[in-house]
Design a protein around this motif. Structure first.
Motif: not given
Length: 137
Positions: A76-83, A112-115, A126-127, A134-137
């Motif tokens: 997983x690669x988490x991000x701070x925004x949906x954009x 979230x989506x996948x590739x 994922x957002x 939020x703890x992983x950002x």
């Protein structure tokens, strides 16, 4: 034993294709590269993604289970925004990712989506607005 992960090791069938995807396509910088053997990337503080050619993986770890279906693991690669999620999925698609699933609103409250990389390993992008996300950002 401390609760931490230092390496995530995955077996890959074609290291050159894997390199093209992660280095040329996604722009990642290898921390270690041994041609026809292994490719390692720093992916977090004190965490490396280690991609081994299948014969080297099997020589050290043991036989790989093969068969229909997906490998029972996601990264997983988490991000701070949906954009940000949509942008990373677009980058993955441009890098040649197969089976890109566009992001959608999830029952758990995130987006979230996948590739899939060249070997079919699924990356969740994922957002997660919750405390754990939020703890992983």
């Amino acid at each position: 034993m401390e609760p931490r992960v230092s390496f995530i090791t995955l077996a890959v069938s074609d290291l050159a294709a894997t390199r093209r995807f992660y280095v040329d396509g996604l722009g990642w910088e290898p921390a270690l590269e041994v041609p026809d053997d292994v490719l390692m990337f720093p992916v977090a503080d004190k965490v490396l993604l280690s991609l081994w050619v299948e014969p080297a993986f099997e020589a050290e770890v043991g036989p790989i289970r093969r068969g229909a279906g997906l490998a029972p693991v996601t990264l997983a690669h988490n991000l701070a925004t949906k954009r940000g999620v949509d942008e990373v999925l677009a980058d993955a698609r441009a890098a040649g990712a197969t089976e890109v699933a566009d992001a959608v609103e999830r029952d758990w409250g995130g987006y979230s989506g996948y590739f899939a990389d060249p070997d079919g390993y699924r990356w969740e992008v994922a957002y997660n607005p919750g405390e754990i996300g939020q703890s992983v950002l």
